[in-house]
Design a protein around this motif. Structure first.
Motif: not given
Ligand code: MG
Ligand code: ADP
Ligand code: MG
Length: 339
Positions: A244, A286, A299-300
């Motif tokens: 990231k 996401d 996902n989140e």
């Molecule tokens: Mg994430």
């Protein structure tokens, strides 16, 4: 008259440094003909730093010790028209600061107590989204006390999901404390690490294949809009902290190369999730897209996503025709419109 804005950055979570980076960009972009902006950096110890220390932390990316207790500053925040709590993770993105600002009667950017708290906790998010009929991976919750007293039960929950699986602290971000567990021999170490960071841990079945990771921005209060869909690609086994935040380790693709029907489904599900979680202002939603099976899994939901000028959320809205500076201005307007 110019609006007086208090920008809060740093904070007590593992994402302190990420927040400082985001804050530098926002500080530079808020139009000064409309806003009088004061920044306050919150140290990792939770103290609100005075102006000189705040300035230094923003420039160097490092916060010193000292400063005021949060509650002493809450009263002085009353002099502001709006607060921009650009804080990620616990004690910032989780409803705590939002509660303080609500009590103090100061409008602020982003979701309120409910949306922030529920979206921060990966288990609560999954429960709420499941009841809204939104597709997700299978998961199990474990709390620290169970891991200490009855580890066999926790290991059984993992076995039910099958391997590989993901172990994550329920209330964190930036992939901090997350492990991909390939088989039972790796489980204990992953749980120990996650429980070192949170009382609540989520175990998640892995998608059947390595998923494509697609993200969409949502902007607005009760009539939110969705951005185009973006995609991240990378070599790593999963999207971990290093991938990231190391330059060149991940590539952003906007718009994502997806069949139109899939992009539209993603945008529609993102808006449904935003509403189900009672989010406000902004969120980055996401998803995992498993191309092999045409499966789309949420996902989140990040209620205060990364916000540098090169972060996904601002880039998604830039693709929709909203510049970074127009976007931050819009967010402040949405804060003032709320209530
Ligand atoms: Mg994430
Ligand atoms: P964070 O809030 O820290 O970003 P995520 O839940 O998004 O945590 O997980 C970080 C990354 O781990 C994801 O972007 C993805 O690469 C990988 N990952 C997490 N859960 C799964 C899963 N169930 N299946 C496949 N990959 C996953
Ligand atoms: Mg997250």
């Amino acid at each position: 008259m110019k609006k007086r804005i208090l920008l809060l950055a740093g904070g007590q979570s593992g994402e302190h440094e990420v927040s400082l980076m985001s804050a530098r960009s926002v500080l530079a972009a808020l139009p000064r003909d409309q806003f009088d902006v004061t920044a306050v950096v919150i140290s990792k110890q939770g103290r609100w730093l005075p102006p000189t220390d705040t300035q230094r932390a923003l420039e160097t990316g490092l916060s010193v010790q000292g400063g005021d207790l949060v509650l002493h500053r809450a009263a002085s925040a009353e002099g502001y028209d709006a607060v921009f709590p650009l804080l990620h993770g616990p004690m910032g993105e989780d409803g705590t600061i939002q509660g303080m600002l609500t009590l103090a009667g100061i409008p602020f950017v982003g979701s309120g107590v409910l949306g922030s708290a529920v979206s921060m906790d990966k288990v609560m998010t999954k429960q709420v989204l499941a009841s809204a009929g939104i597709p997700q991976v299978a998961w199990r919750l474990a709390v620290r006390r169970e891991w200490q007293d009855r580890p066999e039960e926790v290991r059984e929950r993992a076995a039910e999901l099958g391997y590989p699986l993901f172990v994550k602290p329920a209330n964190l971000g930036s992939s901090v404390g997350i492990s991909k567990v390939h088989d039972a021999t790796e489980l204990d170490a992953a749980l120990d690490m996650a429980f070192g960071l949170d009382r609540r841990v989520i175990l998640e079945a892995m998608t059947k294949h390595k998923p494509r990771e697609v993200e969409v921005g949502v902007l607005g209060n009760d009539a939110p809009i969705a951005s185009p869909v973006g995609e991240l690609s990378f070599e790593a086994e999963f999207y971990d902290y290093k991938t990231k935040y190391t330059e060149g380790h991940a590539q952003m693709h906007i718009p994502a190369k997806l069949p139109k029907e899939v992009s539209e489904r993603i945008r529609e599900l993102a808006l449904q999730a935003f509403k189900a979680l009672d989010c406000a202002g902004l969120a980055r939603v996401d998803f995992f897209y498993v191309a092999e099976t045409d499966e789309l899994l949420l996902n989140e939901v990040n209620t205060m996503p990364g916000f540098t000028t090169t972060s996904m959320y601002p880039k998604l809205f830039e693709a929709a025709g909203l510049s970074y500076s127009e976007l931050v201005t819009r967010l402040v307007e949405l804060a003032l419109e709320k209530r």
